[in-house]
Write a protein that holds these residues in place. Structure first.
Motif, short mmCIF file in Angstrom:
data_model
loop_
_atom_site.label_atom_id
_atom_site.label_comp_id
_atom_site.label_asym_id
_atom_site.label_seq_id
_atom_site.Cartn_x
_atom_site.Cartn_y
_atom_site.Cartn_z
N THR A 216 66.90 141.29 114.90
CA THR A 216 68.16 141.99 115.14
C THR A 216 69.32 141.12 114.63
OG1 THR A 216 68.19 141.06 117.38
CG2 THR A 216 67.30 143.27 117.12
N LEU A 217 70.52 141.63 114.70
CA LEU A 217 71.67 140.94 114.09
C LEU A 217 71.94 139.55 114.66
CD1 LEU A 217 74.25 143.83 113.57
CD2 LEU A 217 73.06 142.50 111.82
N PRO A 218 71.95 139.35 115.99
CA PRO A 218 72.22 137.99 116.47
C PRO A 218 71.24 136.96 115.93
CG PRO A 218 72.44 139.56 118.25
CD PRO A 218 71.85 140.30 117.09
N VAL A 219 69.95 137.31 115.89
CA VAL A 219 68.95 136.39 115.37
C VAL A 219 69.05 136.29 113.86
CG1 VAL A 219 66.48 135.85 115.30
CG2 VAL A 219 67.45 136.99 117.30
N GLY A 220 69.33 137.41 113.21
CA GLY A 220 69.46 137.40 111.75
C GLY A 220 70.63 136.57 111.28
N LEU A 221 71.75 136.59 112.02
CA LEU A 221 72.90 135.77 111.64
C LEU A 221 72.58 134.29 111.73
CD1 LEU A 221 75.98 137.61 113.21
CD2 LEU A 221 75.43 137.31 110.79
N LYS A 222 71.81 133.89 112.71
CA LYS A 222 71.42 132.50 112.83
C LYS A 222 70.58 132.08 111.63
CE LYS A 222 69.10 129.20 115.88
NZ LYS A 222 68.17 128.70 114.84
N ALA A 223 69.69 132.98 111.18
CA ALA A 223 68.88 132.67 110.01
C ALA A 223 69.73 132.59 108.75
CB ALA A 223 67.79 133.73 109.84
N ILE A 224 70.76 133.44 108.66
CA ILE A 224 71.65 133.42 107.49
C ILE A 224 72.42 132.11 107.42
CG2 ILE A 224 73.75 134.46 106.55
CD1 ILE A 224 72.69 137.16 107.51
N MET A 225 72.79 131.56 108.56
CA MET A 225 73.55 130.31 108.57
C MET A 225 72.77 129.17 107.95
SD MET A 225 75.41 130.41 112.32
CE MET A 225 76.15 128.80 112.03
N GLY A 226 71.45 129.18 108.07
CA GLY A 226 70.63 128.13 107.50
C GLY A 226 70.39 127.01 108.48
N GLN A 227 69.39 126.19 108.19
CA GLN A 227 68.99 125.11 109.09
C GLN A 227 69.74 123.83 108.80
OE1 GLN A 227 64.78 124.38 109.11
NE2 GLN A 227 64.87 122.84 110.73
N TYR A 228 69.94 123.52 107.52
CA TYR A 228 70.56 122.25 107.14
C TYR A 228 71.95 122.44 106.51
CZ TYR A 228 65.75 120.70 107.78
OH TYR A 228 64.51 120.47 108.31
N THR A 229 72.18 123.55 105.87
CA THR A 229 73.48 123.84 105.29
C THR A 229 73.94 125.21 105.78
OG1 THR A 229 72.49 124.84 103.31
CG2 THR A 229 73.04 122.48 103.22
N VAL A 230 75.23 125.39 105.89
CA VAL A 230 75.80 126.65 106.37
C VAL A 230 76.49 127.36 105.22
CG1 VAL A 230 77.41 127.74 107.97
CG2 VAL A 230 76.14 125.69 108.67
N ARG A 231 76.07 128.57 104.94
CA ARG A 231 76.75 129.40 103.94
C ARG A 231 77.87 130.15 104.67
NH1 ARG A 231 74.17 130.36 99.04
NH2 ARG A 231 72.10 129.44 98.83
N TRP A 232 79.03 129.55 104.64
CA TRP A 232 80.14 130.09 105.43
C TRP A 232 80.56 131.48 104.98
CZ3 TRP A 232 80.87 128.02 109.87
CH2 TRP A 232 80.63 126.66 110.07
N GLY A 233 80.46 131.75 103.69
CA GLY A 233 80.83 133.07 103.20
C GLY A 233 79.94 134.15 103.77
N TRP A 234 78.62 133.94 103.73
CA TRP A 234 77.69 134.91 104.30
C TRP A 234 77.86 135.01 105.81
CZ3 TRP A 234 72.33 133.64 101.63
CH2 TRP A 234 72.47 133.84 100.25
N THR A 235 78.07 133.87 106.45
CA THR A 235 78.19 133.85 107.91
C THR A 235 79.41 134.61 108.39
OG1 THR A 235 77.08 131.69 107.98
CG2 THR A 235 78.32 132.38 109.94
N THR A 236 80.56 134.38 107.77
CA THR A 236 81.78 135.07 108.18
C THR A 236 81.71 136.56 107.86
OG1 THR A 236 82.82 134.41 106.09
CG2 THR A 236 83.23 133.02 108.02
N ALA A 237 81.17 136.90 106.70
CA ALA A 237 81.03 138.32 106.35
C ALA A 237 80.08 139.02 107.31
CB ALA A 237 80.53 138.46 104.91
N GLY A 238 78.98 138.36 107.66
CA GLY A 238 78.04 138.95 108.61
C GLY A 238 78.65 139.10 109.99
#
Length: 267
Positions: A216-238
């Motif tokens: 679901t979205l809450p878990v999917g957003l955590k996966a989008i953020m990444g484990q070692y680096t954060v893709r801020w563009g994807w994270t904020t858009a999501g």
């Protein structure tokens, strides 16, 4: 005194609104500008949203959340209305005990139930199934919703039940034709509560769902953020797209929710 209250209100409003503004504005900034302390973006881009749908599983996460939230909403209403009618309008042995037990479910934090819930769902072969999330969400939303409905049922005179009984109406017909039309704000309130509870639930969704396709979205957003680096563009858009359905839901039905909380709090 009035000026001081106005200043405090403005400060509180800024503290609440500013994080949302920052996330929304950052989702339209180019990648090299997101972490810069700029209140207004110098250029706008939709690239983060395009990449979010093209390169991540966000659309599948969104569909899963919509299915779970819609089912939770429907089943919550279907369970809470008859249960509330039985508790608040019918007499049976142990009615007050049942009501107290319902409220007692909130004594313990839900996080303590992760292990037993996982074991139960594993026994029922519902691990990695959206049905497990629907069952859990309804289970946690129903007790508060039943308590909330007390004010609405108390606002309907019991003389109407007696009049319906004299006309030959049974309990279910009395509920559907007499009471339900008079407690529509209450129904809208528990529907909104069930939707939001499901839409934002993370703990059980992260444990009961093991496959990427059913996240679901809450878990999917955590996966989008990444484990070692954060893709801020994807994270904020999501984050913006995840927040949008809740905002639209409140824009359409928020008045019922506020009215319901007020009415449900007064006997």
């Amino acid at each position: 005194m009035r000026a001081g209250r106005l200043i405090v209100a403005i400060v509180l409003l800024l503290l609440i609104v500013f994080p949302f503004y920052w996330v929304i504005s950052s989702s339209f900034k180019p990648t090299n500008q997101i972490l810069k302390p700029e209140f207004f973006p110098h250029s706008f881009t939709l690239e983060h949203y395009r990449q979010l749908f093209a390169q991540t599983a966000y659309k599948h996460n969104l569909l899963n959340s919509v299915l779970v939230a819609a089912a939770t909403l429907a089943f919550s209403v279907a369970v809470v209305i008859p249960a509330s009618f039985a508790i608040y309008r019918m007499k049976f042995l142990g009615r007050s005990l049942v009501f107290r037990l319902i409220l007692a479910t909130y004594i313990f934090p839900g996080i303590l139930l992760l292990v037993p819930v996982y074991q139960m769902m594993s026994t029922l072969h519902l691990v990695d199934s959206l049905w497990s999330l629907i069952i859990i969400n309804v289970t946690f939303a129903a007790p508060f919703s039943i308590w909330l409905m007390q004010g609405f049922f108390d606002s309907v005179p019991k003389a109407l039940d007696e009049a319906a009984a004299l006309d030959g109406a049974g309990p279910m017909r009395t509920l559907t034709t007499v009471i339900l039309p008079l407690i529509r704000p209450g129904i809208a309130t528990i529907a909104i509560y069930g939707f939001i509870t499901s839409w934002t639930e993370y703990s059980f969704a992260s444990v009961l769902i093991t496959s990427d396709a059913l996240r679901t979205l809450p878990v999917g957003l955590k996966a989008i953020m990444g484990q070692y680096t954060v893709r801020w563009g994807w994270t904020t858009a999501g984050a913006v797209l995840t927040l949008l359905p809740v905002v639209l839901f409140f824009a359409l039905f928020g008045k019922f929710f506020v009215r319901g909380l007020t009415a449900g709090a007064v006997k």
